[in-house]
Write a protein that holds these residues in place. Structure first.
Motif, mmCIF file in Angstrom:
data_model
loop_
_atom_site.group_PDB
_atom_site.id
_atom_site.type_symbol
_atom_site.label_atom_id
_atom_site.label_comp_id
_atom_site.label_asym_id
_atom_site.label_seq_id
_atom_site.Cartn_x
_atom_site.Cartn_y
_atom_site.Cartn_z
ATOM 1 N N PRO A 50 -0.692 9.681 -17.409
ATOM 2 C CA PRO A 50 -1.101 9.921 -16.019
ATOM 3 C C PRO A 50 -0.610 8.861 -15.032
ATOM 4 O O PRO A 50 -0.307 9.173 -13.884
ATOM 5 C CB PRO A 50 -2.631 9.912 -16.098
ATOM 6 C CG PRO A 50 -2.959 10.210 -17.502
ATOM 7 C CD PRO A 50 -1.849 9.659 -18.319
ATOM 8 N N VAL A 51 -0.537 7.596 -15.509
ATOM 9 C CA VAL A 51 -0.023 6.534 -14.626
ATOM 10 C C VAL A 51 1.419 6.843 -14.238
ATOM 11 O O VAL A 51 1.815 6.741 -13.064
ATOM 12 C CB VAL A 51 -0.116 5.147 -15.322
ATOM 13 C CG1 VAL A 51 0.642 4.093 -14.538
ATOM 14 C CG2 VAL A 51 -1.570 4.734 -15.479
ATOM 15 N N GLY B 146 2.807 9.814 -14.223
ATOM 16 C CA GLY B 146 2.787 10.993 -13.348
ATOM 17 C C GLY B 146 2.475 10.620 -11.909
ATOM 18 O O GLY B 146 3.132 11.089 -10.973
ATOM 19 N N CYS B 147 1.478 9.733 -11.736
ATOM 20 C CA CYS B 147 1.113 9.279 -10.384
ATOM 21 C C CYS B 147 2.279 8.541 -9.736
ATOM 22 O O CYS B 147 2.603 8.780 -8.565
ATOM 23 C CB CYS B 147 -0.082 8.336 -10.451
ATOM 24 S SG CYS B 147 -1.617 9.159 -10.773
ATOM 25 N N LEU C 99 4.966 10.907 -8.581
ATOM 26 C CA LEU C 99 4.604 11.641 -7.356
ATOM 27 C C LEU C 99 4.584 10.715 -6.141
ATOM 28 O O LEU C 99 4.997 11.119 -5.042
ATOM 29 C CB LEU C 99 3.246 12.320 -7.540
ATOM 30 C CG LEU C 99 3.244 13.498 -8.512
ATOM 31 C CD1 LEU C 99 1.831 14.001 -8.737
ATOM 32 C CD2 LEU C 99 4.116 14.639 -7.990
ATOM 33 N N PHE C 100 4.135 9.464 -6.323
ATOM 34 C CA PHE C 100 4.160 8.498 -5.214
ATOM 35 C C PHE C 100 5.594 8.300 -4.725
ATOM 36 O O PHE C 100 5.856 8.288 -3.523
ATOM 37 C CB PHE C 100 3.579 7.152 -5.653
ATOM 38 C CG PHE C 100 2.087 7.088 -5.628
ATOM 39 C CD1 PHE C 100 1.372 7.596 -4.559
ATOM 40 C CD2 PHE C 100 1.382 6.509 -6.670
ATOM 41 C CE1 PHE C 100 -0.022 7.543 -4.537
ATOM 42 C CE2 PHE C 100 -0.002 6.449 -6.657
ATOM 43 C CZ PHE C 100 -0.702 6.963 -5.587
ATOM 44 N N VAL D 229 6.761 11.377 -2.780
ATOM 45 C CA VAL D 229 6.127 11.468 -1.449
ATOM 46 C C VAL D 229 6.691 10.402 -0.512
ATOM 47 O O VAL D 229 7.045 10.690 0.638
ATOM 48 C CB VAL D 229 4.589 11.334 -1.583
ATOM 49 C CG1 VAL D 229 3.939 11.150 -0.231
ATOM 50 C CG2 VAL D 229 4.014 12.557 -2.267
ATOM 51 N N LEU D 230 6.790 9.165 -1.008
ATOM 52 C CA LEU D 230 7.284 8.071 -0.155
ATOM 53 C C LEU D 230 8.734 8.313 0.250
ATOM 54 O O LEU D 230 9.121 8.052 1.392
ATOM 55 C CB LEU D 230 7.156 6.730 -0.885
ATOM 56 C CG LEU D 230 5.738 6.241 -1.148
ATOM 57 C CD1 LEU D 230 5.750 4.979 -1.997
ATOM 58 C CD2 LEU D 230 5.019 5.977 0.163
ATOM 59 N N SER E 142 -2.241 8.454 -23.647
ATOM 60 C CA SER E 142 -3.127 9.206 -22.752
ATOM 61 C C SER E 142 -3.435 8.429 -21.470
ATOM 62 O O SER E 142 -3.813 9.036 -20.470
ATOM 63 C CB SER E 142 -4.419 9.611 -23.458
ATOM 64 O OG SER E 142 -5.058 8.501 -23.995
ATOM 65 N N VAL E 143 -3.276 7.100 -21.487
ATOM 66 C CA VAL E 143 -3.476 6.332 -20.255
ATOM 67 C C VAL E 143 -2.168 6.201 -19.477
ATOM 68 O O VAL E 143 -2.123 6.392 -18.254
ATOM 69 C CB VAL E 143 -4.061 4.930 -20.573
ATOM 70 C CG1 VAL E 143 -4.059 4.058 -19.331
ATOM 71 C CG2 VAL E 143 -5.476 5.067 -21.098
ATOM 72 N N MET F 137 1.261 1.606 3.405
ATOM 73 C CA MET F 137 1.882 2.731 2.679
ATOM 74 C C MET F 137 3.191 3.086 3.355
ATOM 75 O O MET F 137 3.328 2.941 4.535
ATOM 76 C CB MET F 137 0.902 3.911 2.721
ATOM 77 C CG MET F 137 1.200 5.043 1.772
ATOM 78 S SD MET F 137 1.189 4.664 0.038
ATOM 79 C CE MET F 137 -0.481 4.146 -0.231
ATOM 80 N N ARG G 49 8.936 11.022 2.840
ATOM 81 C CA ARG G 49 8.378 10.619 4.123
ATOM 82 C C ARG G 49 9.271 9.613 4.840
ATOM 83 O O ARG G 49 9.363 9.614 6.066
ATOM 84 C CB ARG G 49 6.991 10.010 3.905
ATOM 85 C CG ARG G 49 6.209 9.879 5.174
ATOM 86 C CD ARG G 49 5.001 9.053 4.956
ATOM 87 N NE ARG G 49 3.964 9.776 4.259
ATOM 88 C CZ ARG G 49 2.933 9.184 3.688
ATOM 89 N NH1 ARG G 49 2.844 7.889 3.658
ATOM 90 N NH2 ARG G 49 2.001 9.912 3.118
#
Lengths: 153, 118
Positions: B39-40, B42-43, B46-47, B50-51, B35-36, B1, B54
């Protein structure tokens, strides 16, 4: 489609939050042992911290797919769900703002001077980790009991 | 990660899922796809955020990561502007005329010189 979103949400919760809970709980005890200067314990400590950091990031999947599931079920306004989301936010804040930075500080201190680190720090870290675990346990129970819910999923 | 490879995957997922969402919107508008993929996306967004927060302390990188849809690609441009170029083949001999590299360690994937040796 709701079933698929719920499956991803539950799988992500088990796979991502489980390791964080276990690794973060083990961290303070290993930190105490690493204070004796054992290089092996320091390596274990680094691995535990890495597990916490990486799986905390992977844990993003849990609330995102949880929101999608709730939206698909039409239960976004339910009281139990709002309470769960608030508690999840608290748990995430505890993990990101209290647990992970303290793990990093402890790890840095032990890597430099194992003998001179603050002995109270692992105890404080254990307290914050316990808070995180309790919050997640409450959220999980809320997700199962769902007080006031009428959906059968 | 946190490796450039992870960031590349997250950036590709962010832009790719948005493309799928928009394509679905203007064509068949199939609800399960939305609908699938929603969220993918959105994730992935956010990844990337965050990355980026960081891995880089620069404000430009962090702000770029917040741009919806193409934030990941923008972060890749600022983090590794040279790595988009094809790397030197490992078997090619280093010409003797090349300076011995005061700026880069030889063989570093991240520091391919801009001007290829003649």
């Amino acid at each position: 489609m709701t079933k698929f979103l719920l499956a991803v949400h539950v799988l992500a919760a088990i796979i991502a939050i489980g390791p964080v809970t276990v690794a973060a709980s083990m961290f303070p005890a290993v930190a105490r042992r690493a204070a004796s200067g054992s290089p092996r314990e320091l390596t274990v400590l680094r691995t535990l911290h890495r597990i916490c950091r990486v799986y905390a990031t992977v844990g993003i999947v849990v609330p995102v797919f949880g929101l999608a599931t709730a939206s698909s079920l039409g239960v976004l306004g339910d009281a139990w769900l709002i309470a769960s989301m608030a508690l999840t936010a608290c748990a995430a804040a505890v993990l990101v703002l209290l647990v992970l930075p303290r793990q990093e500080t402890l790890l840095g201190g032990l890597a430099k001077q194992p003998a001179e680190h603050d002995t109270r720090m692992p105890a404080r870290l254990a307290m914050y980790t316990g808070m995180f675990n309790v919050l997640w346990a409450v959220v999980t129970v809320l997700m199962i009991v769902r007080p006031g819910s009428t959906t059968g999923v | 990660m946190g490796s450039p490879q992870t960031l590349r995957v997250a950036a590709a997922a962010e832009a790719g899922s948005l493309a799928v969402l928009l394509l679905n919107l203007v064509t068949v508008h199939w609800e399960p796809v939305s609908s699938v993929t929603g969220p993918v996306h959105g994730c992935a967004y956010l990844f990337v955020v965050v990355l980026a927060f960081r891995s880089d302390r620069r404000a430009a990188t962090r702000i770029a990561s917040l741009v919806p849809g193409i934030g990941g690609l923008l972060v890749l441009r600022t983090v590794e502007p040279r790595s988009r170029r094809p790397a030197e083949p490992a078997s090619s001999p280093t010409p003797p005329s090349e300076p011995s590299g005061s700026r880069r360690p030889r063989g570093s994937r991240w520091c391919v010189p801009r001007v290829p040796p003649a």
